[in-house]
Design a protein around this motif. Structure first.
Motif, PDB file in Angstrom:
ATOM      1  N   GLN A 697      33.535  -9.058 -59.321  1.00 35.59           N
ATOM      2  CA  GLN A 697      34.174  -8.136 -58.395  1.00 35.59           C
ATOM      3  C   GLN A 697      33.182  -7.643 -57.340  1.00 35.59           C
ATOM      4  O   GLN A 697      33.497  -7.591 -56.146  1.00 35.59           O
ATOM      5  N   LYS A 700      32.294 -10.429 -54.889  1.00 32.87           N
ATOM      6  CA  LYS A 700      33.401 -10.681 -53.965  1.00 32.87           C
ATOM      7  C   LYS A 700      33.388  -9.674 -52.825  1.00 32.87           C
ATOM      8  O   LYS A 700      33.575 -10.027 -51.658  1.00 32.87           O
ATOM      9  N   GLN A 701      33.128  -8.404 -53.143  1.00 32.42           N
ATOM     10  CA  GLN A 701      33.083  -7.372 -52.106  1.00 32.42           C
ATOM     11  C   GLN A 701      31.936  -7.617 -51.132  1.00 32.42           C
ATOM     12  O   GLN A 701      32.099  -7.515 -49.912  1.00 32.42           O
ATOM     13  N   ASP A 703      30.447 -10.462 -50.519  1.00 31.96           N
ATOM     14  CA  ASP A 703      30.725 -11.683 -49.749  1.00 31.96           C
ATOM     15  C   ASP A 703      31.693 -11.398 -48.601  1.00 31.96           C
ATOM     16  O   ASP A 703      31.575 -11.982 -47.517  1.00 31.96           O
ATOM     17  N   GLN A 704      32.648 -10.501 -48.828  1.00 35.39           N
ATOM     18  CA  GLN A 704      33.588 -10.147 -47.771  1.00 35.39           C
ATOM     19  C   GLN A 704      32.870  -9.430 -46.628  1.00 35.39           C
ATOM     20  O   GLN A 704      33.123  -9.706 -45.448  1.00 35.39           O
ATOM     21  N   VAL A 705      31.964  -8.509 -46.983  1.00 33.05           N
ATOM     22  CA  VAL A 705      31.182  -7.811 -45.957  1.00 33.05           C
ATOM     23  C   VAL A 705      30.315  -8.800 -45.186  1.00 33.05           C
ATOM     24  O   VAL A 705      30.223  -8.744 -43.948  1.00 33.05           O
ATOM     25  N   ALA A 707      30.803 -12.025 -44.792  1.00 32.86           N
ATOM     26  CA  ALA A 707      31.644 -12.878 -43.947  1.00 32.86           C
ATOM     27  C   ALA A 707      32.046 -12.147 -42.669  1.00 32.86           C
ATOM     28  O   ALA A 707      32.093 -12.736 -41.585  1.00 32.86           O
ATOM     29  N   PHE A 708      32.320 -10.841 -42.780  1.00 34.57           N
ATOM     30  CA  PHE A 708      32.686 -10.054 -41.603  1.00 34.57           C
ATOM     31  C   PHE A 708      31.525 -10.003 -40.610  1.00 34.57           C
ATOM     32  O   PHE A 708      31.714 -10.187 -39.401  1.00 34.57           O
TER      33      PHE A 708
END
Length: 836
Positions: A697, A700-701, A703-705, A707-708
């Motif tokens: 979890q 994933k968080q 990785d999202q940051v 990617a942004f």
């Protein structure tokens, strides 16, 4: 002469339309990012204002808490309703009512009472109706979508006594923007009686009302204020309440806009470098033309203005393209993050185009282009008329003459940046990251200044492999890349900036990820951890007993939280110390942690002046005590210190549950998760996590940051690659005769194309390689700065991602060289030799 210069400028722009259009792409992209960001900010603000209108509409006065007031109770509400001039008044409050999902587990939700005055309700009915009886409920549309609820179906809520209560869903509504909608929880509406049954002692945080006919807002507000004198409550007119909240909303939208504008500034800096390089090349190519203009009577000022006129035209055209492109960028960003902005499942796209945005687009586009062209334009004025009769001097001589000045400036910037970094390393937390980050940018500026002097050695080092693989074409490409160090440095610098920031963020994010994973392994030695799905609710104490009784479980370790004045402490079972709960001990011993003692965290001990043997007075709402310090500890999830559960119950006799329960299984248990779930399924609050799930979890968080950030910086990288393509295109035009001569000497079309591709790859790899080295170094600086005694962030270099970046740079460079190489190969030898 002025008329002649004007005709010359227009003719030059017409003749070089293709070159100027290609060059303006960089500025257009930068302007699109700026425009898109401003439009997004306006759309967010407009959307939030529109939604907030639901909360403020028809409100003639509002009563809010201030001073020592703890809330608005039935007595205060009765006074408000009895006040002359008040036509209606309703309380606004909320109570946590966990919603039971289809999986049987609770999730956070907030309930509000249905307003008795219809015009004061801060929500709009979407489908069905509002609840009319105490066993009915309405939910907002987002909750209905995420929880998969349908009108007419059942809704199960969890009471304060952990008992499930059944309701019938009778309608859905659209929630306005306010304290409720910004909480992130699900929302629902109950009748006042049903609402009160969940928490009879709950006080409203606000009351709103409308004036009776014949009374103004101010008159009824003054009357209510007089009726509530001495209660510590604040009374505002509806206009004042609206103004205060809209000011807060505008501030939130402005903060997000400023965050995105930081990336837009990076893109514009890169675009400016591309434009600067473009005009430098164009001026160099037009040396003879400019000299002839001087010969026929043009003054230095007229030559200067002619170059700036081209920049203005380019900037204006790019601004027009960027303005409309920005609308598309804004629409895309709203689709990506619109759900968070509007709180709805299907975010609508708004494209408010204000005069400020239009002025900003043209101001930024034209201003950046003109400023980037100033130095090349000044250089154009220095072209003597006699230059029309001779060739341009070798650029390497210019670099040699200015080398000392560059080195001096680079040294000053480097020393200054290093000093700022050292200063930042002595600070803590966010301040350390901000100051060291600023220091790294100063060092980056030093490298940019030193760029032309670095091109030679870096080019020779990177050219070894291509020269060995591709022979003569690669040797020629390497020579071309190093022929004009200033041009090559300017071309690669744009890409270097983007790659540096991407690499730095990637290193920091991966370091944080690996450190967090290590911390999870350290603080979660248990096989599983049971936590509450609703943070405001504790796990029942009997759940720990039931888990301990399971044949599959070897040991359990419940933890609780003790909140004191200005501090909070973690309470653990004494027998879990050293096994399932094991912080790092700096001094003292956890073996001495018993009833009436405490182990304090190191930074809290320093702040409070505590040492082993000291006494710490702890006061809670339900008790107090003097605790003896027996150890100084460091680690995660320690609060300000650690006490035993026995001590926690002495400080808070009403403690009736746990925040978490760590579970250690017996060796060799088959299907261990099922064995634990058999117990936790009995509690709707209990959520089962393992270290692996927590890591997944968290990763994933992050990785999202990441990617942004990649997406935001990606535009700067794209602009830089356009710069390489533009430089190659102009270089092909500049070297038309040279290419024809090489063809005449035996170089084939394929070898000529290969030469340009290798040259493009060398420039791209040069910028990417330097950027990666700087990015990794800057990442190390920032991870060192944010490390603390409790958490040491370990530098982690993601070699796979770095290799992917280099590979992407090579592929992009090949694509960037495709059109210039094709153009060069298609030019005939005879036509090329005839070029002036």
């Amino acid at each position: 002469m002025r008329e002649l210069m004007l005709r010359t400028i227009l003719a030059g722009i017409k003749a070089r339309t293709a070159r100027l259009v290609l060059s303006s792409v960089a500025i257009a992209l930068g302007v699109a990012f700026v425009t898109g960001t401003l439009v997004l900010g306006d759309a967010m603000s407009a959307g939030m204002r529109e939604e907030f209108a639901k909360s403020a509409r028809n409100v003639d006065f509002a009563v809010t808490m201030s001073g020592d007031a703890k809330g608005i109770g039935a007595e205060e509400l009765a006074k408000i309703r009895r006040t002359p001039g008040v036509a209606g008044a309703d309380p606004r409050g909320f109570v946590p009512v966990p919603l039971i999902t289809s999986a049987g587990k609770a999730k956070p939700a907030l309930a509000v009472p249905l307003g008795s005055t219809e015009k004061l309700r801060e929500y709009d009915l979407s489908t069905g109706r509002y609840p009319a009886s105490d066993n009915e409920v309405a939910v907002d549309v987002r909750t209905a979508s995420t929880a998969k609820l349908t009108v007419g179906g059942p809704v199960t809520l969890l009471g304060k006594d952990e008992q499930k209560r059944e309701f019938t869903l009778v309608g859905t509504y659209q929630q306005g923007v306010g304290e409720m909608s910004m909480s992130g929880a699900d929302h629902l509406v109950l009748t006042p009686a049903a609402f009160q049954s969940f928490d009879p002692e709950r006080l409203a945080y606000q009351a709103v009302g409308v004036a009776a006919d014949g009374y103004t807002q101010q008159q009824v507000t003054d009357a209510v204020a007089k009726a509530l004198e001495g209660t510590g409550l604040r009374v505002q007119t509806g206009e004042e309440l609206t103004a205060d909240t809209l000011r807060s909303i505008s501030s939130q939208a402005a903060e997000f806009t400023a965050f995105l504008l930081a990336f837009a500034v990076i893109a514009l800096v890169v675009a400016a470098m591309v434009i600067y390089n473009t005009f430098t090349i164009l001026v160099a190519q037009r040396t003879r033309e400019l000299a002839l203009m001087r010969c026929v009577g043009a003054s230095r000022k007229q030559v200067f203005r002619s170059v700036l006129a081209e920049a203005v035209v380019m900037g204006f055209a790019a601004s027009v393209i960027g303005l409309f492109g920005g609308l598309g960028v804004s629409a895309l960003l709203q689709q990506l993050i619109g759900g968070f902005v509007t709180g709805g499942a299907s975010p609508s796209v708004q494209l408010p185009l204000t005069g400020t945005t239009v002025l900003a687009a043209f101001g930024v586009g034209v201003l950046v282009t003109v400023l980037a062209a100033v130095l090349p334009a000044r250089r154009a004025t220095r072209v003597p008329p006699v230059a029309a009769l001779r060739s341009q001097p070798d650029s390497s001589e210019e670099v040699s003459r200015t080398g000392r000045l560059r080195v001096l400036l680079a040294v000053l910037l480097g020393v200054g940046g290093a000093g700022v970094i050292v200063l930042g390393l002595g600070l803590e937390e966010q301040a350390a990251m901000m100051v060291t980050g600023a220091g790294t940018m100063i060092v980056l500026a030093a490298v940019l200044v030193l760029g032309p002097l670095l091109v030679g050695p870096v080019n020779r080092a990177l050219g070894v492999v291509p020269r060995a693989l591709f022979g003569v074409p690669a040797k020629l490409a390497s020579a071309n890349a190093g022929r004009n160090p200033k041009r090559t440095a300017a071309t690669t610098a744009a890409l270097m900036i983007g790659v540096t920031i991407v690499a730095m963020v990637t290193v920091v994010a991966n370091s944080a990820k690996e450190t967090a994973n290590a911390q999870i392994d350290e603080r979660m030695p248990a096989d599983y951890t049971v936590t509450s799905s609703v943070p405001s609710r504790l796990l029942p104490a009997e759940l720990a007993t039931q888990l301990a009784a399971s044949p599959a479980v070897e040991r359990v370790a419940p933890t609780a939280e003790v909140v004191g004045e200005g501090a909070y402490f973690v309470a653990v079972a004494q027998d879990s110390l050293g096994n399932l709960f094991r912080p790092k001990v700096e001094s003292g011993s956890l073996a001495d942690l018993k009833a009436g003692t405490i182990a304090v965290r190191s930074d809290y001990a320093k702040a409070e002046g505590l040492t082993v043997g000291s006494t710490k007075a702890v006061k809670t709402e339900n008790g107090s005590g003097d605790l003896k310090v027996v150890a100084i500890v460091t680690g995660q999830r320690l609060g300000d210190g650690v006490v035993t559960l026995e001590t926690a119950k002495a400080l808070n006799p009403e403690l009736a549950g746990y925040d978490s329960i760590m579970v250690k299984l017996k060796p060799g248990v088959a299907d261990s998760r099922a064995a634990v779930e058999q117990v936790t399924d009995t509690s709707p609050l209990a959520v089962l996590d393992s270290a692996a799930e927590t890591k997944e979890q968290l990763n994933k968080q992050l990785d999202q940051v990441l990617a942004f950030v990649w997406a935001m910086i990606g535009l700067a990288v794209v602009i830089a690659l356009f710069g390489i393509a533009n430089t190659l295109t102009l270089s092909v035009l500049e070297r038309t005769r040279e290419s024809a001569l090489l063809r005449a000497l035996g170089l084939t079309r394929g070898q000529l194309r290969l030469m340009l591709v290798v040259e493009s790859v060398l420039m791209a790899v040069m910028g990417a390689a330097i950027g990666l080295v700087l990015g990794v170094g800057f990442g190390w600086v920032i991870t060192t700065a944010v490390s603390t005694d409790a958490v040491a962030v370990v530098l982690t270099v993601p070699f796979g991602q770095i290799a992917a970046m280099l590979g992407a740079a090579v592929v992009a460079a090949v694509l960037a060289a495709a059109l210039p190489a094709r153009r060069a190969a298609r030019t005939s030898v005879v036509a090329g030799m005839a070029e002036a």
